[in-house]
Write a protein that holds these residues in place. Structure first.
Motif, short mmCIF file in Angstrom:
data_model
loop_
_atom_site.label_atom_id
_atom_site.label_comp_id
_atom_site.label_asym_id
_atom_site.label_seq_id
_atom_site.Cartn_x
_atom_site.Cartn_y
_atom_site.Cartn_z
N GLY A 1 30.49 -35.15 82.82
CA GLY A 1 29.78 -35.78 81.70
C GLY A 1 30.03 -37.26 81.75
N PRO A 2 29.18 -38.03 81.06
CA PRO A 2 29.38 -39.47 81.04
C PRO A 2 30.69 -39.81 80.33
CG PRO A 2 27.70 -38.84 79.45
CD PRO A 2 28.04 -37.61 80.24
N GLY B 1 33.20 -36.48 75.52
CA GLY B 1 34.08 -35.51 74.86
C GLY B 1 34.73 -34.58 75.87
N LYS B 2 34.78 -34.99 77.13
CA LYS B 2 35.38 -34.14 78.18
C LYS B 2 36.85 -33.86 77.87
CE LYS B 2 34.51 -36.66 81.86
NZ LYS B 2 33.79 -37.82 81.29
N GLY B 3 37.58 -34.91 77.47
CA GLY B 3 39.01 -34.74 77.20
C GLY B 3 39.25 -33.74 76.08
N ALA C 1 32.33 -22.11 87.62
CA ALA C 1 31.26 -22.79 86.89
C ALA C 1 31.50 -24.30 86.85
CB ALA C 1 31.16 -22.27 85.46
N VAL C 2 30.40 -25.02 86.66
CA VAL C 2 30.45 -26.48 86.47
C VAL C 2 29.74 -26.76 85.15
CG1 VAL C 2 29.72 -28.72 87.39
CG2 VAL C 2 30.41 -26.87 88.96
N VAL C 3 30.48 -27.28 84.19
CA VAL C 3 29.93 -27.52 82.86
C VAL C 3 29.57 -28.99 82.73
CG1 VAL C 3 30.42 -27.48 80.39
CG2 VAL C 3 31.38 -25.70 81.88
N VAL C 4 28.34 -29.27 82.34
CA VAL C 4 27.92 -30.66 82.11
C VAL C 4 27.76 -30.86 80.62
CG1 VAL C 4 26.21 -32.43 82.56
CG2 VAL C 4 26.59 -30.64 84.22
N ILE C 5 28.50 -31.83 80.07
CA ILE C 5 28.36 -32.16 78.65
C ILE C 5 27.39 -33.33 78.55
CG2 ILE C 5 29.56 -32.78 76.53
CD1 ILE C 5 32.07 -31.59 77.62
N GLU C 6 26.27 -33.09 77.85
CA GLU C 6 25.21 -34.09 77.82
C GLU C 6 25.22 -34.86 76.49
OE1 GLU C 6 21.95 -32.11 80.77
OE2 GLU C 6 22.03 -31.27 78.75
N GLY D 1 26.40 -32.25 73.95
CA GLY D 1 27.66 -32.84 73.51
C GLY D 1 27.55 -33.67 72.24
N VAL D 2 26.43 -33.52 71.50
CA VAL D 2 26.27 -34.28 70.25
C VAL D 2 26.62 -33.37 69.09
CG1 VAL D 2 24.66 -35.56 68.79
CG2 VAL D 2 24.42 -35.65 71.28
N GLY D 3 27.48 -33.86 68.18
CA GLY D 3 27.80 -33.09 66.97
C GLY D 3 29.27 -32.74 66.88
N ASP D 4 29.55 -31.72 66.08
CA ASP D 4 30.92 -31.32 65.76
C ASP D 4 31.63 -30.75 67.00
OD1 ASP D 4 33.15 -30.31 64.43
OD2 ASP D 4 32.14 -28.41 64.05
N PRO D 5 32.80 -31.33 67.36
CA PRO D 5 33.50 -30.87 68.56
C PRO D 5 33.82 -29.37 68.56
CG PRO D 5 34.50 -32.88 67.71
CD PRO D 5 33.46 -32.48 66.72
#
Ligand code: AMP
Length: 211
Positions: free
Chosen positions: A7-8, A12-14, A109-114, A192-196
């Motif tokens: 993810g960029p 919120g990757k961490g 799996a590879v998860v991309v957080i957008e 990746g937008v919104g409540d963690p």
């Protein structure tokens, strides 16, 4: 489980990695954390990496790949791991494939957080880290408790200028690994937008895990 989180910067990757490693009980392998530790310790690697990192650039593949290849061979990675911030280039992805093949293991799996670019700069410039616990706060979205506010650190690459450079690198260097993993049927896209907490639930569901 062997997972990659992509993810960029500021996606919120961490935060999501912390939830995932707790749930899966696997080590969290963050190349950013490893490189920051090398810089803080003043090692040869740290000295070479420091300039790239300050400027928001990528540390070169020849420095980063061996750290990960060696780390995933350690015994605590035998049952799985979560890679956060690696691979960030196509050659890193290919090197990881070779190392895993040699070890007779494969990715699950590879998860991309957008997250859209316009949100990233606001998130990154307000981000602060607690050096004692590693917890991440945001001055506006997740304010720290008053008693620890004085010890929080602002990463030197979390300035607006460095953030924009990192975003540009993400689009030019890292985004090309997404179709690479998509073709292998490994990709899971997460908004990746919104409540963690809600993002974590979606992420767990995408991996077939109970919340
Ligand atoms: P991060 O904490 O993942 O945002 O990483 C912080 C910085 O460390 C990045 O902006 C890069 O300069 C460097 N870095 C971390 N991981 C890598 C990687 N896989 N390849 C190259 N540079 C990296």
């Amino acid at each position: 489980m062997r997972l990659i989180l992509v993810g960029p910067p500021g996606a919120g990757k961490g935060t999501q990695a912390a939830a995932l490693v707790q749930r899966l009980n696997v080590p969290h392998l963050s190349t950013g954390d490893m490189l920051r530790a090398a810089v803080a310790q003043g090692t040869e690697l740290g000295k070479k990496a420091d300039e790239f990192m300050k400027a928001g650039g990528l540390v070169t593949d020849d420095l980063v790949i061996p750290i990960v290849v060696e780390r995933i061979r350690e015994s605590d990675c035998a049952a799985g791991f979560l890679l956060d911030g690696f691979p960030r280039t196509r050659p890193q992805a290919e090197a990881l494939d070779r190392a895993m093949q040699a070890a007779g293991v494969s990715l699950d799996a590879v998860v991309v957080i957008e997250v859209p670019d316009e949100l990233i700069v606001e998130r990154i410039t307000g981000r602060r880290m607690d050096p004692e616990t590693g917890a991440i706060y945001h001055l506006k979205f997740n304010p720290p408790p008053e008693e620890i506010a004085g010890r929080l650190q602002h990463r030197q690459d979390d300035t607006e200028e460095a953030c924009r450079a990192r975003l540009q690198k993400y689009h030019s260097e890292t985004a090309p690994i997404i179709p690479y993993y998509d073709q292998q049927g490994l990709l899971r896209r997460i908004d990746g937008v919104g409540d963690p907490q809600r993002i974590a639930e979606n992420l767990f569901a995408a991996l077939g895990l109970d919340a």
